[in-house]
Design an enzyme around this catalytic site. Structure first.
Site, PDB file in Angstrom:
ATOM      1  N   GLU A  57      11.829  -1.863   4.611  1.00 23.28           N
ATOM      2  CA  GLU A  57      11.697  -0.228   4.463  1.00 23.28           C
ATOM      3  C   GLU A  57      13.201   0.422   4.184  1.00 23.28           C
ATOM      4  OE1 GLU A  57       8.937   1.335   5.208  1.00 23.28           O
ATOM      5  OE2 GLU A  57       7.822   0.006   6.367  1.00 23.28           O
ATOM      6  N   GLU A  74       0.006  -0.668   5.780  1.00 24.13           N
ATOM      7  CA  GLU A  74       1.051  -0.161   6.778  1.00 24.13           C
ATOM      8  C   GLU A  74       0.987   1.303   6.861  1.00 24.13           C
ATOM      9  OE1 GLU A  74       5.069   1.178   7.884  1.00 24.13           O
ATOM     10  OE2 GLU A  74       3.895   1.628   5.897  1.00 24.13           O
ATOM     11  N   ASP A  90       0.800  -1.110  -0.053  1.00 21.64           N
ATOM     12  CA  ASP A  90      -0.112  -0.103   0.022  1.00 21.64           C
ATOM     13  C   ASP A  90       1.022   1.175   0.003  1.00 21.64           C
ATOM     14  OD1 ASP A  90       0.752  -0.693   2.692  1.00 21.64           O
ATOM     15  OD2 ASP A  90      -0.513   0.909   3.635  1.00 21.64           O
TER      16      ASP A  90
END
Length: 387
Positions: free
Chosen positions: A170, A141, A76
């Protein structure tokens, strides 16, 4: 064999603003199954939030004596904002001057693609490795994070699925690829304070009790507090007031009540009870002195955690050194991520490309950095399964 850049472009082409829809997960499931993975879609809803699609893709057996390596990802993205501010359409991936542009290129579709390709290559080159590799990919997230990885972790516990270590893909690097990994995060708590006074005419303040005046003293007091001096693996805790909500349309009426919201990021000097007592004690004193009442609501979004110098962390640090020659720093600064949920079941850290254009217009990522990240992931896998 899939290519990291082409897979990144394909993922970016999905308009997957939170919560990500079924189309991108159908694509991911197809890719994983074509590469020998079994997949399970996990849809969760409830608890005051919307339904979220998650998948777990697994290669190799679970619940065996072999080691289990996991990549933790999200597909997302945040909204692109004003489309006119973008040089190229945010969901039309574009390569220009060595960079891949598009919403999610840096956060985190590029690193998701790099992790997938790294695993496919590792499996092809190491067919007899003894263990399991899995991916947990969520579509939530960037927003509520209620029915995403938090619920997947609960499902893992209920099904007794053991994971020995996880990398959240990340963007963790600061200035150059590999200079830093995120080995933990502070805890985060939303602090909602309702101050209750007595409504009245603004011309007759002696007949009312203004909660605004009390709130100004509350904010001033907490703003001047030094929460702590930091901890062994964390910077000092911080508190920022971010909202004041006052439903008062009249200019000549002293309001009855108002609400303020604060965001506290806390290290492991604090726990839930200590934070509750800290605010109750000082709010009681300030409100009593100002003839007001208060209601306090704390919503904990995550507790402090770290994997500093964990054996699992060192596999990646060794890989970064081998690929880039850098001694990666271990850091716990910044905001929250889904790693805060994953740490409940295994050691977890974040490693990926440079954190430079996250959530910005014209978000982009270096193509060379994506390829380097892929190489580091492959070497991390080798280090993990060879030990």
């Amino acid at each position: 064999m899939l290519d990291t850049i082409e897979l990144s472009k394909k993922l970016i082409s999905f308009d997957s603003v939170t919560p990500a829809k079924q189309d991108i997960f159908d694509f991911l499931i197809k890719v994983f199954e074509e590469n020998g993975f079994t997949t399970k879609q996990l849809n969760f809803d409830g608890d005051g939030s919307y339904e979220v699609i998650n998948i777990m893709a697994t290669y190799g057996p679970t619940n065996t004596n072999g080691k289990h390596f996991n990549f933790l990802c999200h597909v997302d993205v945040v909204p692109p904002g004003n489309l006119e501010d973008w040089d190229t359409p945010p969901f039309e991936p574009t390569i220009k001057d060595g960079y891949l542009y598009g919403r999610g290129s840096e956060d985190m579709k590029g690193c998701t693609a790099a992790s997938m390709v790294s695993v496919f290559k590792f499996i092809k080159e190491n067919k007899d490795f003894n263990g399991t590799i899995s991916f947990i990919i969520t579509g939530d997230e960037e927003a509520d994070s209620v029915n995403g990885v938090k619920k997947v972790v609960k499902w893992l516990k209920e099904n007794n699925i053991r994971i020995d270590g996880s990398i959240a893909t990340e963007s963790s690097s600061e200035k150059i690829i590999g200079d830093q990994i995120k080995v933990g995060r502070k805890g985060a708590v939303d602090i909602q304070i309702e101050i209750i006074g007595k409504q009245g005419h603004a011309a007759y303040p002696q007949l009312a009790q203004n909660p605004l005046h009390c709130l100004s003293k509350v904010i001033s007091f907490f703003d001047n507090q030094k929460l702590d001096n930091g901890a062994e693996y964390f910077e000092p805790s911080t508190l920022q007031f971010t909202q004041i909500n006052l439903n008062n349309k009249a200019k000549n009426v002293i309001p009855e009540k108002l609400i303020t919201v604060g965001d506290m990021r806390f290290n492991d000097n604090w726990d839930e009870e200590k934070i509750q007592n800290f605010f109750n004690e000082h709010l009681t004193k300030i409100c009593s002195e100002n003839n007001c009442k208060f209601n306090l609501k704390l919503t904990f979004r995550g507790m402090p955690f770290h994997a500093f110098n964990d054996p699992f962390t060192k596999h990646c640090i060794k890989a970064i050194k081998a690929v880039t020659g850098l001694d990666a720093g271990q850091d716990t600064g910044g905001g929250t991520s889904d790693a805060r949920f994953m740490q409940e079941v295994c050691p977890v850290f974040e490693f990926g490309t440079i954190n430079k254009t996250l959530h910005k217009v014209n978000e982009c990522v270096s193509i060379d950095d994506l390829k380097t990240t892929e190489e580091i992931y492959i070497k991390t896998l080798k280090n993990f399964f060879d030990n």
